[in-house]
Design a protein around this motif. Structure first.
Motif, mmCIF file in Angstrom:
data_model
loop_
_atom_site.group_PDB
_atom_site.id
_atom_site.type_symbol
_atom_site.label_atom_id
_atom_site.label_comp_id
_atom_site.label_asym_id
_atom_site.label_seq_id
_atom_site.Cartn_x
_atom_site.Cartn_y
_atom_site.Cartn_z
ATOM 1 N N ASP A 126 3.215 -1.099 0.265
ATOM 2 C CA ASP A 126 4.014 -2.241 0.706
ATOM 3 C C ASP A 126 3.546 -2.768 2.056
ATOM 4 O OD1 ASP A 126 6.007 -2.262 -1.463
ATOM 5 O OD2 ASP A 126 6.531 -0.290 -0.670
ATOM 6 N N LEU A 127 3.004 -1.883 2.886
ATOM 7 C CA LEU A 127 2.543 -2.258 4.220
ATOM 8 C C LEU A 127 1.270 -1.497 4.533
ATOM 9 C CD1 LEU A 127 2.880 -3.499 7.084
ATOM 10 C CD2 LEU A 127 4.324 -1.523 7.644
ATOM 11 N N ALA A 128 0.228 -2.221 4.936
ATOM 12 C CA ALA A 128 -1.027 -1.596 5.351
ATOM 13 C C ALA A 128 -1.332 -1.992 6.789
ATOM 14 C CB ALA A 128 -2.172 -2.015 4.431
ATOM 15 N N ILE A 129 -2.004 -1.105 7.498
ATOM 16 C CA ILE A 129 -2.346 -1.334 8.900
ATOM 17 C C ILE A 129 -3.853 -1.219 9.075
ATOM 18 C CG2 ILE A 129 -2.087 -0.475 11.265
ATOM 19 C CD1 ILE A 129 0.646 0.680 10.370
ATOM 20 N N PRO A 148 1.320 -6.585 -0.163
ATOM 21 C CA PRO A 148 2.129 -7.733 0.271
ATOM 22 C C PRO A 148 2.140 -7.991 1.770
ATOM 23 C CG PRO A 148 3.535 -5.916 -0.421
ATOM 24 C CD PRO A 148 2.143 -5.533 -0.786
ATOM 25 N N GLU A 149 1.930 -6.948 2.583
ATOM 26 C CA GLU A 149 1.988 -7.146 4.029
ATOM 27 C C GLU A 149 0.871 -6.344 4.701
ATOM 28 O OE1 GLU A 149 5.140 -6.795 7.797
ATOM 29 O OE2 GLU A 149 5.818 -6.474 5.731
ATOM 30 N N LEU A 150 0.085 -7.028 5.528
ATOM 31 C CA LEU A 150 -1.045 -6.415 6.210
ATOM 32 C C LEU A 150 -0.947 -6.694 7.699
ATOM 33 C CD1 LEU A 150 -3.879 -5.080 6.311
ATOM 34 C CD2 LEU A 150 -4.841 -7.351 5.818
ATOM 35 N N TRP A 151 -0.946 -5.615 8.482
ATOM 36 C CA TRP A 151 -0.960 -5.753 9.938
ATOM 37 C C TRP A 151 -2.368 -5.556 10.444
ATOM 38 C CZ3 TRP A 151 3.730 -2.613 12.290
ATOM 39 C CH2 TRP A 151 4.945 -3.154 11.809
ATOM 40 N N GLN A 152 -2.816 -6.467 11.315
ATOM 41 C CA GLN A 152 -4.095 -6.329 11.990
ATOM 42 C C GLN A 152 -3.837 -6.198 13.488
ATOM 43 O OE1 GLN A 152 -5.510 -10.056 9.807
ATOM 44 N NE2 GLN A 152 -7.434 -9.133 10.462
ATOM 45 N N PHE A 153 -4.397 -5.164 14.090
ATOM 46 C CA PHE A 153 -4.244 -4.970 15.526
ATOM 47 C C PHE A 153 -5.615 -5.075 16.168
ATOM 48 C CE2 PHE A 153 -3.723 -2.480 19.442
ATOM 49 C CZ PHE A 153 -2.585 -3.078 19.961
ATOM 50 N N ASN A 161 0.146 -10.439 8.510
ATOM 51 C CA ASN A 161 -0.283 -11.271 7.378
ATOM 52 C C ASN A 161 0.608 -10.986 6.171
ATOM 53 O OD1 ASN A 161 -3.051 -12.301 8.469
ATOM 54 N ND2 ASN A 161 -3.092 -10.090 8.810
ATOM 55 N N VAL A 162 1.069 -12.051 5.541
ATOM 56 C CA VAL A 162 1.932 -11.930 4.369
ATOM 57 C C VAL A 162 1.223 -12.569 3.178
ATOM 58 C CG1 VAL A 162 4.169 -12.511 3.381
ATOM 59 C CG2 VAL A 162 3.991 -11.983 5.816
ATOM 60 N N LEU A 163 1.192 -11.856 2.060
ATOM 61 C CA LEU A 163 0.509 -12.356 0.867
ATOM 62 C C LEU A 163 1.357 -13.411 0.176
ATOM 63 C CD1 LEU A 163 -2.118 -11.824 -0.741
ATOM 64 C CD2 LEU A 163 -0.782 -10.277 -2.190
ATOM 65 N N GLN A 164 0.783 -14.599 0.028
ATOM 66 C CA GLN A 164 1.460 -15.700 -0.651
ATOM 67 C C GLN A 164 0.477 -16.368 -1.604
ATOM 68 O OE1 GLN A 164 3.247 -18.413 2.172
ATOM 69 N NE2 GLN A 164 4.529 -16.844 3.100
ATOM 70 N N GLY A 166 -1.615 -15.205 -3.604
ATOM 71 C CA GLY A 166 -2.936 -14.602 -3.638
ATOM 72 C C GLY A 166 -3.728 -14.689 -2.350
ATOM 73 N N ASN A 167 -3.161 -15.282 -1.312
ATOM 74 C CA ASN A 167 -3.847 -15.402 -0.025
ATOM 75 C C ASN A 167 -2.927 -14.965 1.103
ATOM 76 O OD1 ASN A 167 -6.460 -16.795 -0.795
ATOM 77 N ND2 ASN A 167 -4.980 -18.267 -1.614
ATOM 78 N N TYR A 168 -3.534 -14.516 2.198
ATOM 79 C CA TYR A 168 -2.741 -14.083 3.342
ATOM 80 C C TYR A 168 -2.444 -15.251 4.268
ATOM 81 C CZ TYR A 168 -3.113 -9.201 2.088
ATOM 82 O OH TYR A 168 -2.989 -8.003 1.425
ATOM 83 N N VAL A 169 -1.173 -15.293 4.682
ATOM 84 C CA VAL A 169 -0.692 -16.315 5.608
ATOM 85 C C VAL A 169 -0.131 -15.595 6.828
ATOM 86 C CG1 VAL A 169 0.942 -18.189 5.962
ATOM 87 C CG2 VAL A 169 -0.166 -17.909 3.721
ATOM 88 N N GLU A 170 -0.534 -16.034 8.016
ATOM 89 C CA GLU A 170 -0.046 -15.394 9.229
ATOM 90 C C GLU A 170 1.432 -15.695 9.425
ATOM 91 O OE1 GLU A 170 -1.220 -14.971 13.976
ATOM 92 O OE2 GLU A 170 -2.403 -16.257 12.651
ATOM 93 N N SER A 171 2.194 -14.676 9.854
ATOM 94 C CA SER A 171 3.633 -14.808 10.038
ATOM 95 C C SER A 171 4.022 -14.315 11.429
ATOM 96 C CB SER A 171 4.375 -13.998 8.978
ATOM 97 O OG SER A 171 5.765 -13.988 9.209
ATOM 98 N N SER A 172 5.049 -14.934 11.994
ATOM 99 C CA SER A 172 5.542 -14.495 13.307
ATOM 100 C C SER A 172 6.466 -13.290 13.183
ATOM 101 C CB SER A 172 6.275 -15.643 14.005
ATOM 102 O OG SER A 172 7.391 -16.066 13.227
ATOM 103 N N LEU A 173 6.937 -13.010 11.961
ATOM 104 C CA LEU A 173 7.834 -11.885 11.721
ATOM 105 C C LEU A 173 7.333 -11.046 10.558
ATOM 106 C CD1 LEU A 173 11.332 -13.630 11.990
ATOM 107 C CD2 LEU A 173 10.297 -12.104 13.677
ATOM 108 N N SER A 174 7.681 -9.769 10.581
ATOM 109 C CA SER A 174 7.370 -8.884 9.466
ATOM 110 C C SER A 174 8.465 -8.997 8.410
ATOM 111 C CB SER A 174 7.293 -7.438 9.963
ATOM 112 O OG SER A 174 7.356 -6.534 8.879
ATOM 113 N N PRO A 175 8.129 -9.308 7.161
ATOM 114 C CA PRO A 175 9.147 -9.339 6.111
ATOM 115 C C PRO A 175 9.846 -7.988 5.932
ATOM 116 C CG PRO A 175 7.115 -10.363 5.357
ATOM 117 C CD PRO A 175 6.803 -9.692 6.658
ATOM 118 N N THR A 176 9.140 -6.905 6.238
ATOM 119 C CA THR A 176 9.722 -5.570 6.113
ATOM 120 C C THR A 176 10.715 -5.291 7.225
ATOM 121 O OG1 THR A 176 7.652 -4.809 5.107
ATOM 122 C CG2 THR A 176 9.182 -3.118 5.866
ATOM 123 N N PHE A 177 10.430 -5.825 8.429
ATOM 124 C CA PHE A 177 11.290 -5.595 9.595
ATOM 125 C C PHE A 177 11.651 -6.932 10.231
ATOM 126 C CE2 PHE A 177 8.157 -2.043 9.405
ATOM 127 C CZ PHE A 177 9.017 -1.055 8.950
#
Length: 215
Positions: A126-129, A148-153, A161-164, A166-177
């Motif tokens: 559900d979440l990858a880092i 569905p959710e990828l964090w890049q540090f 990044n949130v999968l929408q 089939g592509n990742y879209v940058e988000s200001s918030l985490s859908p999980t948190f």
């Protein structure tokens, strides 16, 4: 044609090598030859294989960010299964990836007790880092596998990044948190760890989380 064995290849710290025209059978053979106990990470997408060697500071960052996720889930009393840098792959998608860290949260019940994964049956994490720059090969593999959710540090900053479609879209918030400013929080406490140590930073992070839960 010149044929090289993997043991002849040396990947410097912080660098990666890219192999092209690698079919799925060769990819599987390479994974087997590399073995499970290694420092390198691999990413595979449509015949292109990347093998990268993380820097020591990369390992520190991925550990402390993973610890933050665990603390947050504990404080929220949300169950999870952590699969670390497990190799996730699907032949029908021609994709394979090894996250720096990953979690099953929404799908954690499906993964209890599982030690062998089959993504044709099992869901992706559900979440990858990922720490440091994520290449096109890595992003394509994550998207193909449906994470569905990828964090890049990278350089002290978290990107969500949130999968929408089939592509990742940058988000200001985490859908999980979604009730927590994770971009601000992760960056703040990773930076604190550099001057006060990881234990102090994680204790401060836990306090930060509790204050927001109690509001």
């Amino acid at each position: 044609m010149v044929t090289l064995q993997l043991k002849q290849l040396s990947v410097p710290l912080g660098q990666r090598i890219i192999l092209t025209d690698v079919n799925w059978s060769k990819f599987e053979d390479i994974l087997q030859e590399l073995g499970e106990k290694r420092a390198t990470r691999v990413a595979y997408y449509h015949s292109q294989l990347e093998i990268r060697m993380p820097l020591p500071e990369h390992e520190f960052d991925k550990e402390i960010i993973g610890d933050m996720v665990k603390i947050l889930l504990e404080e929220l009393e949300v169950d999870r299964e952590c699969y670390g840098s497990t190799t996730f792959k699907r032949q029908d998608m021609a994709a394979g990836i090894e996250p720096d860290n990953c979690f099953y949260i929404q799908n954690h019940r499906l993964m209890i007790g599982k030690r062998r994964l089959d993504l044709t049956v099992d869901p992706p994490p559900d979440l990858a880092i990922e720490v440091d720059v994520t290449s096109k090969t890595q992003l394509s593999a994550y998207a193909a596998l449906g994470v569905p959710e990828l964090w890049q540090f990278y350089q002290g900053t978290l990107k969500i990044n949130v999968l929408q479609a089939g592509n990742y879209v940058e988000s200001s918030l985490s859908p999980t948190f979604e009730n927590f400013p994770m971009i601000e929080g992760v960056s703040q406490f990773v930076q604190m760890s550099l001057t006060q140590g990881s234990s102090a930073a994680l204790r401060a992070f836990r306090k930060w989380i509790r204050e927001r839960i109690e509001r």
